[in-house]
Design a protein around this motif. Structure first.
Motif, PDB file in Angstrom:
ATOM      1  N   TYR A  58      16.035 -15.720  -4.375  1.00 14.62           N
ATOM      2  CA  TYR A  58      15.206 -16.219  -3.809  1.00 14.62           C
ATOM      3  C   TYR A  58      14.402 -16.415  -5.018  1.00 14.62           C
ATOM      4  O   TYR A  58      13.805 -17.605  -6.033  1.00 14.62           O
ATOM      5  CB  TYR A  58      14.165 -14.923  -3.271  1.00 14.62           C
ATOM      6  CG  TYR A  58      12.560 -15.797  -3.008  1.00 14.62           C
ATOM      7  CD1 TYR A  58      12.511 -16.626  -2.346  1.00 14.62           C
ATOM      8  CD2 TYR A  58      11.807 -14.975  -4.585  1.00 14.62           C
ATOM      9  CE1 TYR A  58      11.053 -17.133  -2.660  1.00 14.62           C
ATOM     10  CE2 TYR A  58      10.498 -15.365  -4.444  1.00 14.62           C
ATOM     11  CZ  TYR A  58       9.974 -16.657  -3.431  1.00 14.62           C
ATOM     12  OH  TYR A  58       9.289 -17.194  -3.961  1.00 14.62           O
ATOM     13  N   TYR A  59      14.263 -15.062  -6.349  1.00 14.33           N
ATOM     14  CA  TYR A  59      13.897 -15.816  -7.552  1.00 14.33           C
ATOM     15  C   TYR A  59      14.644 -16.988  -8.098  1.00 14.33           C
ATOM     16  O   TYR A  59      13.968 -17.884  -9.087  1.00 14.33           O
ATOM     17  CB  TYR A  59      13.823 -14.384  -8.472  1.00 14.33           C
ATOM     18  CG  TYR A  59      12.748 -14.169  -7.863  1.00 14.33           C
ATOM     19  CD1 TYR A  59      11.503 -14.280  -8.478  1.00 14.33           C
ATOM     20  CD2 TYR A  59      12.686 -12.362  -7.563  1.00 14.33           C
ATOM     21  CE1 TYR A  59      10.116 -13.735  -7.895  1.00 14.33           C
ATOM     22  CE2 TYR A  59      11.518 -11.888  -7.098  1.00 14.33           C
ATOM     23  CZ  TYR A  59      10.111 -12.221  -7.278  1.00 14.33           C
ATOM     24  OH  TYR A  59       9.323 -12.060  -7.035  1.00 14.33           O
ATOM     25  N   SER A  60      16.144 -17.577  -7.508  1.00 10.17           N
ATOM     26  CA  SER A  60      16.437 -18.445  -8.706  1.00 10.17           C
ATOM     27  C   SER A  60      16.297 -19.703  -8.053  1.00 10.17           C
ATOM     28  O   SER A  60      15.294 -20.986  -8.709  1.00 10.17           O
ATOM     29  CB  SER A  60      17.861 -18.323  -8.516  1.00 10.17           C
ATOM     30  OG  SER A  60      18.533 -19.784  -9.160  1.00 10.17           O
ATOM     31  N   ALA A  61      15.630 -20.195  -7.066  1.00  9.18           N
ATOM     32  CA  ALA A  61      15.287 -20.970  -5.619  1.00  9.18           C
ATOM     33  C   ALA A  61      13.524 -21.373  -6.486  1.00  9.18           C
ATOM     34  O   ALA A  61      13.259 -22.279  -6.487  1.00  9.18           O
ATOM     35  CB  ALA A  61      15.202 -20.735  -4.619  1.00  9.18           C
ATOM     36  N   PHE A  62      13.229 -20.206  -6.588  1.00  8.27           N
ATOM     37  CA  PHE A  62      11.671 -20.309  -6.623  1.00  8.27           C
ATOM     38  C   PHE A  62      11.413 -20.874  -8.031  1.00  8.27           C
ATOM     39  O   PHE A  62      10.556 -21.602  -8.617  1.00  8.27           O
ATOM     40  CB  PHE A  62      11.011 -18.522  -7.027  1.00  8.27           C
ATOM     41  CG  PHE A  62       9.706 -18.491  -7.405  1.00  8.27           C
ATOM     42  CD1 PHE A  62       8.227 -19.177  -6.586  1.00  8.27           C
ATOM     43  CD2 PHE A  62       9.853 -17.450  -8.800  1.00  8.27           C
ATOM     44  CE1 PHE A  62       7.066 -18.818  -7.509  1.00  8.27           C
ATOM     45  CE2 PHE A  62       8.401 -17.806  -9.354  1.00  8.27           C
ATOM     46  CZ  PHE A  62       6.841 -18.204  -8.744  1.00  8.27           C
ATOM     47  N   LEU A  63      12.382 -20.257  -9.398  1.00  3.74           N
ATOM     48  CA  LEU A  63      12.011 -21.004 -10.757  1.00  3.74           C
ATOM     49  C   LEU A  63      12.034 -21.918 -10.688  1.00  3.74           C
ATOM     50  O   LEU A  63      11.532 -22.961 -11.391  1.00  3.74           O
ATOM     51  CB  LEU A  63      12.960 -19.959 -11.315  1.00  3.74           C
ATOM     52  CG  LEU A  63      12.421 -18.490 -11.775  1.00  3.74           C
ATOM     53  CD1 LEU A  63      13.467 -17.396 -12.132  1.00  3.74           C
ATOM     54  CD2 LEU A  63      10.979 -18.164 -12.410  1.00  3.74           C
ATOM     55  N   ILE A  64      13.444 -22.387  -9.597  1.00  2.62           N
ATOM     56  CA  ILE A  64      13.534 -23.819 -10.351  1.00  2.62           C
ATOM     57  C   ILE A  64      12.649 -24.530  -9.404  1.00  2.62           C
ATOM     58  O   ILE A  64      12.740 -25.961 -10.009  1.00  2.62           O
ATOM     59  CB  ILE A  64      15.310 -24.200  -8.824  1.00  2.62           C
ATOM     60  CG1 ILE A  64      16.445 -23.468 -10.136  1.00  2.62           C
ATOM     61  CG2 ILE A  64      15.157 -25.656  -9.353  1.00  2.62           C
ATOM     62  CD1 ILE A  64      17.189 -23.020  -9.222  1.00  2.62           C
ATOM     63  N   THR A  65      12.111 -24.611  -8.299  1.00  2.00           N
ATOM     64  CA  THR A  65      10.884 -25.304  -8.262  1.00  2.00           C
ATOM     65  C   THR A  65       9.558 -25.262  -9.206  1.00  2.00           C
ATOM     66  O   THR A  65       8.931 -26.258  -8.515  1.00  2.00           O
ATOM     67  CB  THR A  65      10.702 -24.385  -6.254  1.00  2.00           C
ATOM     68  OG1 THR A  65      11.945 -24.664  -5.757  1.00  2.00           O
ATOM     69  CG2 THR A  65       9.584 -25.018  -6.210  1.00  2.00           C
ATOM     70  N   ARG A  66       9.280 -24.206  -9.677  1.00  2.00           N
ATOM     71  CA  ARG A  66       7.863 -23.959 -10.570  1.00  2.00           C
ATOM     72  C   ARG A  66       8.029 -24.364 -11.353  1.00  2.00           C
ATOM     73  O   ARG A  66       7.701 -25.686 -11.715  1.00  2.00           O
ATOM     74  CB  ARG A  66       8.147 -22.022 -10.783  1.00  2.00           C
ATOM     75  CG  ARG A  66       6.585 -22.055 -11.665  1.00  2.00           C
ATOM     76  CD  ARG A  66       6.348 -20.478 -12.257  1.00  2.00           C
ATOM     77  NE  ARG A  66       7.460 -20.208 -12.733  1.00  2.00           N
ATOM     78  CZ  ARG A  66       7.634 -19.197 -13.495  1.00  2.00           C
ATOM     79  NH1 ARG A  66       6.795 -18.090 -13.075  1.00  2.00           N
ATOM     80  NH2 ARG A  66       8.327 -19.292 -15.110  1.00  2.00           N
ATOM     81  N   ALA A  67       9.366 -25.133 -11.893  1.00  4.01           N
ATOM     82  CA  ALA A  67       9.996 -25.427 -13.218  1.00  4.01           C
ATOM     83  C   ALA A  67       9.567 -27.262 -12.672  1.00  4.01           C
ATOM     84  O   ALA A  67       8.601 -27.929 -14.106  1.00  4.01           O
ATOM     85  CB  ALA A  67      10.908 -25.947 -13.706  1.00  4.01           C
ATOM     86  N   MET A  68       9.089 -27.502 -11.442  1.00  2.95           N
ATOM     87  CA  MET A  68       9.688 -28.820 -11.338  1.00  2.95           C
ATOM     88  C   MET A  68       8.341 -28.925 -10.673  1.00  2.95           C
ATOM     89  O   MET A  68       7.281 -30.628 -11.087  1.00  2.95           O
ATOM     90  CB  MET A  68       9.994 -28.919  -9.665  1.00  2.95           C
ATOM     91  CG  MET A  68       9.924 -30.646  -9.114  1.00  2.95           C
ATOM     92  SD  MET A  68       9.571 -31.120  -7.121  1.00  2.95           S
ATOM     93  CE  MET A  68       8.976 -29.049  -7.487  1.00  2.95           C
ATOM     94  N   LEU A  69       7.203 -27.770 -10.361  1.00  2.37           N
ATOM     95  CA  LEU A  69       6.324 -28.085  -9.941  1.00  2.37           C
ATOM     96  C   LEU A  69       4.988 -28.060 -11.416  1.00  2.37           C
ATOM     97  O   LEU A  69       4.433 -29.163 -11.322  1.00  2.37           O
ATOM     98  CB  LEU A  69       5.216 -27.354  -9.300  1.00  2.37           C
ATOM     99  CG  LEU A  69       5.691 -26.454  -7.753  1.00  2.37           C
ATOM    100  CD1 LEU A  69       5.011 -25.694  -7.203  1.00  2.37           C
ATOM    101  CD2 LEU A  69       5.055 -28.373  -6.671  1.00  2.37           C
ATOM    102  N   GLY A  70       5.536 -28.051 -12.460  1.00  2.25           N
ATOM    103  CA  GLY A  70       4.771 -27.658 -13.757  1.00  2.25           C
ATOM    104  C   GLY A  70       5.304 -29.165 -14.448  1.00  2.25           C
ATOM    105  O   GLY A  70       3.982 -29.357 -14.909  1.00  2.25           O
ATOM    106  N   GLN A  71       6.226 -29.338 -14.269  1.00  2.30           N
ATOM    107  CA  GLN A  71       6.141 -31.776 -14.456  1.00  2.30           C
ATOM    108  C   GLN A  71       5.851 -32.070 -13.962  1.00  2.30           C
ATOM    109  O   GLN A  71       5.134 -33.443 -14.720  1.00  2.30           O
ATOM    110  CB  GLN A  71       8.180 -31.381 -14.695  1.00  2.30           C
ATOM    111  CG  GLN A  71       8.556 -31.042 -15.281  1.00  2.30           C
ATOM    112  CD  GLN A  71      10.009 -31.310 -15.324  1.00  2.30           C
ATOM    113  OE1 GLN A  71      10.657 -31.874 -13.981  1.00  2.30           O
ATOM    114  NE2 GLN A  71      11.329 -30.673 -15.880  1.00  2.30           N
ATOM    115  N   MET A  72       5.573 -31.767 -12.522  1.00  3.94           N
ATOM    116  CA  MET A  72       4.167 -33.167 -11.535  1.00  3.94           C
ATOM    117  C   MET A  72       3.503 -32.497 -11.866  1.00  3.94           C
ATOM    118  O   MET A  72       2.248 -33.324 -12.140  1.00  3.94           O
ATOM    119  CB  MET A  72       4.929 -32.519 -10.310  1.00  3.94           C
ATOM    120  CG  MET A  72       6.378 -33.020 -10.111  1.00  3.94           C
ATOM    121  SD  MET A  72       6.485 -31.890  -8.223  1.00  3.94           S
ATOM    122  CE  MET A  72       6.104 -33.905  -7.570  1.00  3.94           C
TER     123      MET A  72
END
Length: 166
Positions: A33-47
């Motif tokens: 879960y945390y791996s998927a969350f961190l990937i998503t969080r990084a993308m959101l920060g780029q957006m």
């Protein structure tokens, strides 16, 4: 995080003691879960920088509403200024909705498994051959969360660039 999940899964499957196998399996769900969350969080920060700090439970709503709202506003302005055709704008908005919803659903399911793993020790994992289950969640499916999140985040970033937001 994914590597840790894989190692925990391997240990859970090879452990003969049911209690320790349960603990290791729960931790594997958590790491996936945390791996998927961190990937998503990084993308959101780029957006958008402020989106990087969205709480776990708020991310699916952000994906379904905030991203769509921002994309819709920018696309409407581009169409109004004659910078983009309405058809292309509609396709991009549909793509944003489709990919955002899929990522939101993935994270909701993963978050549900993580909450059970972390806060409901009375719900035991069940082993069926080489598959560990936690309620309806399979660890073999959880293992795919980070890769799927990465693919969906990549698609969202591409659409974001196509809209002109990145």
């Amino acid at each position: 995080m994914q590597y840790v999940g894989e190692e925990l899964e391997r240990l859970a499957l090879s452990h003969g003691d049911a209690v320790n196998s349960d603990l290791l399996g729960r931790s594997a769900f958590n790491r996936y879960y945390y791996s998927a969350f961190l990937i998503t969080r990084a993308m959101l920060g780029q957006m958008e920088a402020s989106w990087k700090y969205t709480m776990h439970a708020g991310i699916p709503d952000l994906l379904r509403t905030s991203i769509r709202k921002k994309a819709k506003q920018v696309l409407a302005k581009q169409v109004a200024k004659g910078l983009m055709e309405k058809g292309k704008s509609s396709r991009l908005l549909t793509d944003v909705n489709t990919v955002s919803n899929e990522l939101a659903e993935l994270l909701e399911s993963a978050y549900d498994a993580r909450v059970i793993a972390d806060y409901q020790p009375e719900v035991q994992t069940v082993r069926e051959g080489n598959i560990i289950k936690l309620k309806t969640h399979k660890l073999t499916t959880a293992k795919e969360w980070p890769e799927r999140a990465g693919i969906l985040c990549g698609k969202l970033l591409k659409i974001w660039r196509d809209i002109g937001l990145a």
